[in-house]
Design a protein around this motif. Structure first.
Motif, mmCIF file in Angstrom:
data_model
loop_
_atom_site.group_PDB
_atom_site.id
_atom_site.type_symbol
_atom_site.label_atom_id
_atom_site.label_comp_id
_atom_site.label_asym_id
_atom_site.label_seq_id
_atom_site.Cartn_x
_atom_site.Cartn_y
_atom_site.Cartn_z
ATOM 1 N N ASN A 414 -29.997 15.844 28.158
ATOM 2 C CA ASN A 414 -29.771 17.281 27.961
ATOM 3 C C ASN A 414 -29.416 17.618 26.524
ATOM 4 N N LEU A 415 -29.074 16.630 25.726
ATOM 5 C CA LEU A 415 -28.756 16.899 24.327
ATOM 6 C C LEU A 415 -30.027 17.278 23.576
ATOM 7 N N GLU A 416 -29.895 18.272 22.686
ATOM 8 C CA GLU A 416 -31.068 18.812 22.006
ATOM 9 C C GLU A 416 -31.386 17.996 20.756
ATOM 10 N N THR A 417 -31.697 16.742 20.985
ATOM 11 C CA THR A 417 -32.065 15.817 19.918
ATOM 12 C C THR A 417 -33.399 15.187 20.285
ATOM 13 N N GLN A 418 -34.324 15.165 19.329
ATOM 14 C CA GLN A 418 -35.652 14.618 19.585
ATOM 15 C C GLN A 418 -36.000 13.569 18.534
ATOM 16 N N ARG A 419 -36.743 12.564 18.974
ATOM 17 C CA ARG A 419 -37.226 11.525 18.070
ATOM 18 C C ARG A 419 -38.693 11.242 18.396
ATOM 19 N N LEU A 420 -39.448 10.987 17.349
ATOM 20 C CA LEU A 420 -40.832 10.538 17.525
ATOM 21 C C LEU A 420 -41.047 9.378 16.557
ATOM 22 N N ALA A 421 -41.539 8.248 17.062
ATOM 23 C CA ALA A 421 -41.791 7.073 16.227
ATOM 24 C C ALA A 421 -43.203 6.582 16.479
ATOM 25 N N TRP A 422 -43.879 6.131 15.426
ATOM 26 C CA TRP A 422 -45.214 5.571 15.579
ATOM 27 C C TRP A 422 -45.473 4.597 14.441
ATOM 28 N N VAL A 423 -46.432 3.718 14.655
ATOM 29 C CA VAL A 423 -46.723 2.656 13.709
ATOM 30 C C VAL A 423 -48.146 2.798 13.192
ATOM 31 N N ILE A 424 -48.311 2.681 11.890
ATOM 32 C CA ILE A 424 -49.623 2.592 11.255
ATOM 33 C C ILE A 424 -49.642 1.297 10.460
ATOM 34 N N GLU A 425 -50.493 0.360 10.894
ATOM 35 C CA GLU A 425 -50.538 -0.984 10.316
ATOM 36 C C GLU A 425 -49.159 -1.627 10.428
ATOM 37 N N ASP A 426 -48.492 -1.938 9.316
ATOM 38 C CA ASP A 426 -47.193 -2.598 9.372
ATOM 39 C C ASP A 426 -46.056 -1.652 9.005
ATOM 40 N N VAL A 427 -46.267 -0.355 9.237
ATOM 41 C CA VAL A 427 -45.304 0.649 8.807
ATOM 42 C C VAL A 427 -44.863 1.500 9.991
ATOM 43 N N LEU A 428 -43.554 1.726 10.106
ATOM 44 C CA LEU A 428 -42.979 2.558 11.149
ATOM 45 C C LEU A 428 -42.617 3.925 10.577
ATOM 46 N N PHE A 429 -43.202 4.988 11.167
ATOM 47 C CA PHE A 429 -42.832 6.362 10.843
ATOM 48 C C PHE A 429 -41.814 6.857 11.873
ATOM 49 N N THR A 430 -40.884 7.683 11.429
ATOM 50 C CA THR A 430 -39.959 8.325 12.360
ATOM 51 C C THR A 430 -39.766 9.779 11.962
ATOM 52 N N ILE A 431 -39.669 10.632 12.985
ATOM 53 C CA ILE A 431 -39.275 12.023 12.802
ATOM 54 C C ILE A 431 -38.030 12.232 13.647
ATOM 55 N N ALA A 432 -36.966 12.732 13.055
ATOM 56 C CA ALA A 432 -35.716 12.988 13.759
ATOM 57 C C ALA A 432 -35.401 14.472 13.678
ATOM 58 N N LEU A 433 -35.162 15.085 14.831
ATOM 59 C CA LEU A 433 -34.875 16.513 14.906
ATOM 60 C C LEU A 433 -33.565 16.704 15.651
ATOM 61 N N ASP A 434 -32.614 17.362 15.021
ATOM 62 C CA ASP A 434 -31.301 17.596 15.618
ATOM 63 C C ASP A 434 -30.920 19.061 15.438
ATOM 64 N N GLY A 435 -30.096 19.583 16.361
ATOM 65 C CA GLY A 435 -29.597 20.942 16.228
ATOM 66 C C GLY A 435 -29.397 21.593 17.581
ATOM 67 N N ASN A 436 -28.504 22.573 17.623
ATOM 68 C CA ASN A 436 -28.149 23.184 18.893
ATOM 69 C C ASN A 436 -29.300 23.938 19.540
#
Length: 455
Positions: A414-436
């Motif tokens: 229920n906490l309004e926090t989102q994460r998205l992670a994905w890999v391209i070749e040997d690299v990890l991308f992350t998107i972090a979204l926080d806020g009420n």
């Protein structure tokens, strides 16, 4: 140049050095081996350069440092030991790193690393690799190796009678001296060890450079054998070797004969190494990217300049969304605490400050991902697989809730926090979204769109 990198981080885990056992090998046809008593030993020599040094010794042994790999907070050193004397069988010699010291005598921590390459079956060569955990080094470094070689023997046996009903854990004093390759091995004691009847572990010691041995009972086929001990071997230290009798046990006394010994090969096996000079970075470029930068499209430091600092290509988000306002580009600098990652990324916020979004990237081989995004703590049931333009990603909504600061966190979707992670070749991308109010303003489909528009 690597592509699509936004974060570059390296971690090294430090372990204390431990001994490497010498693998058993078939008996050669020669009967009289050279030993420290009957073969003259020449003085080892070493050559030093910025990247390579080596030691040489009788038996045609050469221990070489082949190359180094520079990491964010240390180095990996790769090398090999080889020999030409057929008395030492394949896998019969090893170079064990005992210590690493800098030019001031300070001990540098190290651990074993994966060599990534292995000798052929009949090749007289073994590979080694070690990780060093520091970069601020007083050079040159001294790498002190111990070289152990397995040799055939010219005889030597002793007798042992365990009696009619030996018990597990029972010990016997033997106190016999055996001449092996013109050297004396003291057979001190034996224990019926292990968890099953039949395995006898003998404790031995030699005043010479013999540091381990193999034995057999030619009258009774063995179930197996083995050795004991650990750490870096030293001349004069006790060592253990075992023999596994089939049960029921044969009636004693039994005669055990030496088949091989391992020796410390005399010589100075110290290698010296100086790290390669790092690429120079203009001081103004470092300060330009230290933190709180203006819009990446117009900031005074060019993308090319940052790429030259980090050493890889740089992928940027192509955002044109009124719900997100760019606030800063960020890099925590070359002297950052690498346990927190050598971080570069882009910060955004919602217009009314109701949410914050951060886009970042990390080299997979360089850092424990869970230390950056706590992905390893997330329940697997909360992870959703999503399709992206370049492969698949993992999406999570929720975070850990604490009723009190000292209480452990409890997962809540229920906490309004989102994460998205994905890999391209040997690299990890992350998107972090926080806020009420972040979930109401920006949803999973928006994070997927951001990921698909990284260029």
């Amino acid at each position: 140049m690597r592509k699509n990198l936004l974060i570059f981080t390296v971690t090294i885990f430090i372990l204390s050095a431990c001994g490497v056992p010498v693998s058993p090998a078939p008996e050669p046809t020669m009967t009289m081996p050279p030993t420290s008593a009957n073969v003259p030993l020449s003085t080892a020599t070493s050559a030093t350069s910025a990247t390579l040094s080596r030691s040489v010794n009788p038996y045609g042994i050469t221990n070489s440092l082949d190359k180094s790999e520079t990491l964010g907070n240390g180095y990996i050193l790769y090398g090999h030991i080889s020999w030409t004397d057929p008395l030492i069988p394949p896998y019969g010699a090893s170079a064990q790193l005992a210590s690493v010291k800098d030019a001031n005598g300070k001990a540098i921590p190290f651990e074993y690393a994966d060599t990534g390459v292995y000798p052929d079956r009949d090749e007289l060569r073994q590979y080694w690799a070690f990780k060093l955990s520091e970069t601020n080094l007083a050079t040159p470094l001294s790498l002190s190796f111990v070289v152990v070689a397995s040799l055939p023997v010219n005889g030597g046996s002793f007798t042992f009678d365990p009696g009619p009903n030996p018990k597990l854990g029972q010990k016997w004093d033997i106190n016999q001296d055996v001449i092996v390759n013109n050297e004396t091995i003291h057979i001190l004691s034996v224990e019926q060890a292990g968890i099953e009847e039949g395995f006898f572990l003998f404790t031995m010691q030699s005043d010479s450079n013999i540091v381990s041995a193999a034995i057999t009972d030619f009258a009774h086929p063995p179930v197996g054998g083995g050795g004991g001990g650990g750490g870096i071997p030293e001349a004069g230290d006790p060592f253990s070797t075992g023999f596994y009798y089939q049960v029921p046990l044969p009636k004693g006394p039994n005669t055990l004969t030496f088949t091989r010994v391992s020796i410390l090969v005399p010589g100075d096996w110290t290698l010296t190494w100086t790290p390669p000079e790092p690429a120079s970075v203009p001081e103004d470029a470092v300060h330009c990217y230290i933190a709180n930068l203006p819009d990446p499209a117009n900031h005074p430091c060019s993308v090319e300049q940052l790429e030259s600092i980090l050493g890889f290509d740089f992928r940027k988000p192509t955002l044109n969304d009124p719900r997100l306002v760019f606030t800063k580009a960020y890099w925590n600098g070359p002297s950052a605490d690498v346990t927190q990652a050598d971080l570069a990324g882009f910060f955004y916020k919602c217009p009314n400050d109701e949410c914050n979004l951060f886009i970042a990237q990390v080299l997979l081989v360089s850092v424990d991902n869970s230390n950056i995004i706590d992905w390893g703590k997330t329940p697997s049931s909360a992870v959703e697989i999503v399709d992206l333009k370049e492969g698949i990603g993992e999406y999570v909504k929720g975070w850990f809730f604490q009723t009190e600061p000292w209480e452990p966190g409890v997962w809540s979707s229920n906490l309004e926090t989102q994460r998205l992670a994905w890999v391209i070749e040997d690299v990890l991308f992350t998107i972090a979204l926080d806020g009420n109010s972040s979930v109401e303003s920006i949803e999973k489909t928006d994070l997927i769109e951001i990921a698909n528009r990284m260029e």
